[in-house]
Design a protein around this motif. Structure first.
Motif, PDB file in Angstrom:
ATOM      1  N   ALA A 102       0.878  -1.163   0.000  1.00  0.00           N
ATOM      2  CA  ALA A 102       0.000   0.000   0.000  1.00  0.00           C
ATOM      3  C   ALA A 102       0.917   1.215   0.000  1.00  0.00           C
ATOM      4  O   ALA A 102       1.866   1.282   0.773  1.00  0.00           O
ATOM      5  CB  ALA A 102      -0.898  -0.005   1.228  1.00  0.00           C
ATOM      6  N   VAL A 103       0.638   2.154  -0.886  1.00  0.00           N
ATOM      7  CA  VAL A 103       1.467   3.349  -1.028  1.00  0.00           C
ATOM      8  C   VAL A 103       0.561   4.569  -0.891  1.00  0.00           C
ATOM      9  O   VAL A 103      -0.516   4.628  -1.486  1.00  0.00           O
ATOM     10  CB  VAL A 103       2.192   3.370  -2.388  1.00  0.00           C
ATOM     11  N   VAL A 104       1.021   5.548  -0.115  1.00  0.00           N
ATOM     12  CA  VAL A 104       0.233   6.753   0.128  1.00  0.00           C
ATOM     13  C   VAL A 104       1.034   7.988  -0.262  1.00  0.00           C
ATOM     14  O   VAL A 104       2.258   8.005  -0.138  1.00  0.00           O
ATOM     15  CB  VAL A 104      -0.200   6.833   1.617  1.00  0.00           C
ATOM     16  N   GLY A 105       0.312   9.004  -0.759  1.00  0.00           N
ATOM     17  CA  GLY A 105       0.988  10.252  -1.084  1.00  0.00           C
ATOM     18  C   GLY A 105       0.035  11.273  -1.665  1.00  0.00           C
ATOM     19  O   GLY A 105      -1.096  10.947  -2.048  1.00  0.00           O
ATOM     20  N   PRO A 106       0.498  12.523  -1.741  1.00  0.00           N
ATOM     21  CA  PRO A 106      -0.328  13.582  -2.319  1.00  0.00           C
ATOM     22  C   PRO A 106      -0.307  13.509  -3.845  1.00  0.00           C
ATOM     23  O   PRO A 106       0.730  13.261  -4.450  1.00  0.00           O
ATOM     24  CB  PRO A 106       0.376  14.860  -1.831  1.00  0.00           C
ATOM     25  N   VAL A 107      -1.464  13.733  -4.443  1.00  0.00           N
ATOM     26  CA  VAL A 107      -1.561  13.731  -5.901  1.00  0.00           C
ATOM     27  C   VAL A 107      -1.018  15.052  -6.420  1.00  0.00           C
ATOM     28  O   VAL A 107      -1.535  16.121  -6.097  1.00  0.00           O
ATOM     29  CB  VAL A 107      -3.018  13.511  -6.358  1.00  0.00           C
ATOM     30  N   ALA A 108       0.034  14.955  -7.235  1.00  0.00           N
ATOM     31  CA  ALA A 108       0.657  16.149  -7.814  1.00  0.00           C
ATOM     32  C   ALA A 108       0.101  16.453  -9.197  1.00  0.00           C
ATOM     33  O   ALA A 108       0.080  17.620  -9.618  1.00  0.00           O
ATOM     34  CB  ALA A 108       2.169  15.966  -7.889  1.00  0.00           C
ATOM     35  N   GLU A 109      -0.329  15.398  -9.901  1.00  0.00           N
ATOM     36  CA  GLU A 109      -0.808  15.592 -11.273  1.00  0.00           C
ATOM     37  C   GLU A 109      -1.618  14.366 -11.678  1.00  0.00           C
ATOM     38  O   GLU A 109      -1.313  13.252 -11.279  1.00  0.00           O
ATOM     39  CB  GLU A 109       0.395  15.749 -12.215  1.00  0.00           C
ATOM     40  N   VAL A 110      -2.658  14.611 -12.487  1.00  0.00           N
ATOM     41  CA  VAL A 110      -3.450  13.541 -13.092  1.00  0.00           C
ATOM     42  C   VAL A 110      -3.522  13.845 -14.578  1.00  0.00           C
ATOM     43  O   VAL A 110      -3.933  14.938 -14.974  1.00  0.00           O
ATOM     44  CB  VAL A 110      -4.875  13.457 -12.508  1.00  0.00           C
ATOM     45  N   SER A 111      -3.096  12.875 -15.414  1.00  0.00           N
ATOM     46  CA  SER A 111      -3.143  13.107 -16.859  1.00  0.00           C
ATOM     47  C   SER A 111      -3.453  11.803 -17.579  1.00  0.00           C
ATOM     48  O   SER A 111      -3.027  10.731 -17.156  1.00  0.00           O
ATOM     49  CB  SER A 111      -1.821  13.684 -17.366  1.00  0.00           C
ATOM     50  N   THR A 112      -4.186  11.918 -18.690  1.00  0.00           N
ATOM     51  CA  THR A 112      -4.549  10.760 -19.507  1.00  0.00           C
ATOM     52  C   THR A 112      -3.845  10.861 -20.841  1.00  0.00           C
ATOM     53  O   THR A 112      -3.778  11.935 -21.440  1.00  0.00           O
ATOM     54  CB  THR A 112      -6.077  10.698 -19.708  1.00  0.00           C
ATOM     55  N   VAL A 113      -3.318   9.738 -21.310  1.00  0.00           N
ATOM     56  CA  VAL A 113      -2.644   9.672 -22.601  1.00  0.00           C
ATOM     57  C   VAL A 113      -3.546   8.846 -23.527  1.00  0.00           C
ATOM     58  O   VAL A 113      -3.405   7.637 -23.641  1.00  0.00           O
ATOM     59  CB  VAL A 113      -1.238   9.043 -22.478  1.00  0.00           C
ATOM     60  N   ALA A 114      -4.490   9.517 -24.172  1.00  0.00           N
ATOM     61  CA  ALA A 114      -5.520   8.857 -24.968  1.00  0.00           C
ATOM     62  C   ALA A 114      -4.972   8.129 -26.191  1.00  0.00           C
ATOM     63  O   ALA A 114      -5.553   7.143 -26.637  1.00  0.00           O
ATOM     64  CB  ALA A 114      -6.580   9.870 -25.391  1.00  0.00           C
ATOM     65  N   GLU A 115      -3.845   8.597 -26.719  1.00  0.00           N
ATOM     66  CA  GLU A 115      -3.312   8.010 -27.956  1.00  0.00           C
ATOM     67  C   GLU A 115      -2.528   6.712 -27.726  1.00  0.00           C
ATOM     68  O   GLU A 115      -2.122   6.064 -28.672  1.00  0.00           O
ATOM     69  CB  GLU A 115      -2.456   9.020 -28.728  1.00  0.00           C
ATOM     70  N   VAL A 116      -2.343   6.309 -26.485  1.00  0.00           N
ATOM     71  CA  VAL A 116      -1.649   5.065 -26.149  1.00  0.00           C
ATOM     72  C   VAL A 116      -2.694   3.990 -25.904  1.00  0.00           C
ATOM     73  O   VAL A 116      -3.778   4.276 -25.386  1.00  0.00           O
ATOM     74  CB  VAL A 116      -0.756   5.270 -24.900  1.00  0.00           C
ATOM     75  N   GLY A 117      -2.380   2.740 -26.274  1.00  0.00           N
ATOM     76  CA  GLY A 117      -3.300   1.631 -26.064  1.00  0.00           C
ATOM     77  C   GLY A 117      -3.779   1.543 -24.627  1.00  0.00           C
ATOM     78  O   GLY A 117      -2.990   1.622 -23.695  1.00  0.00           O
ATOM     79  N   GLY A 118      -5.092   1.403 -24.442  1.00  0.00           N
ATOM     80  CA  GLY A 118      -5.668   1.343 -23.104  1.00  0.00           C
ATOM     81  C   GLY A 118      -5.900   2.707 -22.501  1.00  0.00           C
ATOM     82  O   GLY A 118      -6.436   2.817 -21.407  1.00  0.00           O
ATOM     83  N   ALA A 119      -5.509   3.763 -23.217  1.00  0.00           N
ATOM     84  CA  ALA A 119      -5.691   5.149 -22.777  1.00  0.00           C
ATOM     85  C   ALA A 119      -5.394   5.319 -21.286  1.00  0.00           C
ATOM     86  O   ALA A 119      -6.261   5.690 -20.509  1.00  0.00           O
ATOM     87  CB  ALA A 119      -7.102   5.625 -23.103  1.00  0.00           C
ATOM     88  N   PRO A 120      -4.150   5.057 -20.879  1.00  0.00           N
ATOM     89  CA  PRO A 120      -3.842   5.110 -19.440  1.00  0.00           C
ATOM     90  C   PRO A 120      -3.933   6.513 -18.853  1.00  0.00           C
ATOM     91  O   PRO A 120      -3.593   7.499 -19.505  1.00  0.00           O
ATOM     92  CB  PRO A 120      -2.402   4.602 -19.371  1.00  0.00           C
ATOM     93  N   THR A 121      -4.424   6.554 -17.617  1.00  0.00           N
ATOM     94  CA  THR A 121      -4.395   7.772 -16.818  1.00  0.00           C
ATOM     95  C   THR A 121      -3.279   7.592 -15.805  1.00  0.00           C
ATOM     96  O   THR A 121      -3.193   6.548 -15.155  1.00  0.00           O
ATOM     97  CB  THR A 121      -5.732   8.002 -16.096  1.00  0.00           C
ATOM     98  N   PHE A 122      -2.422   8.591 -15.681  1.00  0.00           N
ATOM     99  CA  PHE A 122      -1.326   8.555 -14.730  1.00  0.00           C
ATOM    100  C   PHE A 122      -1.664   9.491 -13.577  1.00  0.00           C
ATOM    101  O   PHE A 122      -1.919  10.675 -13.783  1.00  0.00           O
ATOM    102  CB  PHE A 122      -0.012   8.994 -15.390  1.00  0.00           C
TER     103      PHE A 122
END
Length: 142
Positions: free
Chosen positions: A58-78
């Motif tokens: 289990a890893v905890v931390g503050p969210v610094a950024e949320v971004s989605t890469v739609a052009e990559v397979g599976g459209a990952p959100t980081f």
């Protein structure tokens, strides 16, 4: 009589094994959490998660950024914990489209600016530790 006892013991042993396998399988199919020693009750901080690579944690931390890469397979959100991309001193939570669609709101709305805890297998990609989110229950706002 000895042979009969052995046969009964064998049947009971097989039956017990079948019950365990079916129970675990049904839990996964019905949305239950797989057995994992990791828990948000005692998480590892994002900046120490590199020590957990290869383990369930289990890893905890503050969210610094949320971004989605739609052009990559599976459209990952980081979901970057600690620091935003491309800073290498960060922890990434990777949410693919199939799991993202199961969230009750977008990752940007739900996690942006929050502190989160995520549970899963810690891996490393390009020197950055990460967890690929397997199910919506595996991440929570703290």
């Amino acid at each position: 009589m000895d042979q009969r006892r052995r046969r009964i013991a064998n049947v009971l042993g097989v039956a017990f094994g079948v019950v365990l396998v079916i129970g675990f399988g049904l839990g996964r199919v019905m949305g239950g959490a797989p057995a994992s020693p990791a828990s948000c009750d005692d998480p590892t901080r994002w900046d120490r998660a590199a020590a957990e690579v290869g383990s369930d944690a289990a890893v905890v931390g503050p969210v610094a950024e949320v971004s989605t890469v739609a052009e990559v397979g599976g459209a990952p959100t980081f979901i970057n914990l600690g620091n935003a991309h491309p800073t290498p001193e960060r922890f990434d939570v990777v949410v693919y489209e199939d799991v993202r669609d199961e969230l009750d709101s977008t990752p940007e709305q739900k996690f942006g600016g929050e502190e989160v805890c995520v549970v899963g297998r810690v891996r490393e990609r390009d020197g950055v530790p990460q967890i690929v989110l397997d199910a919506p229950w595996a991440i929570e706002v703290r």
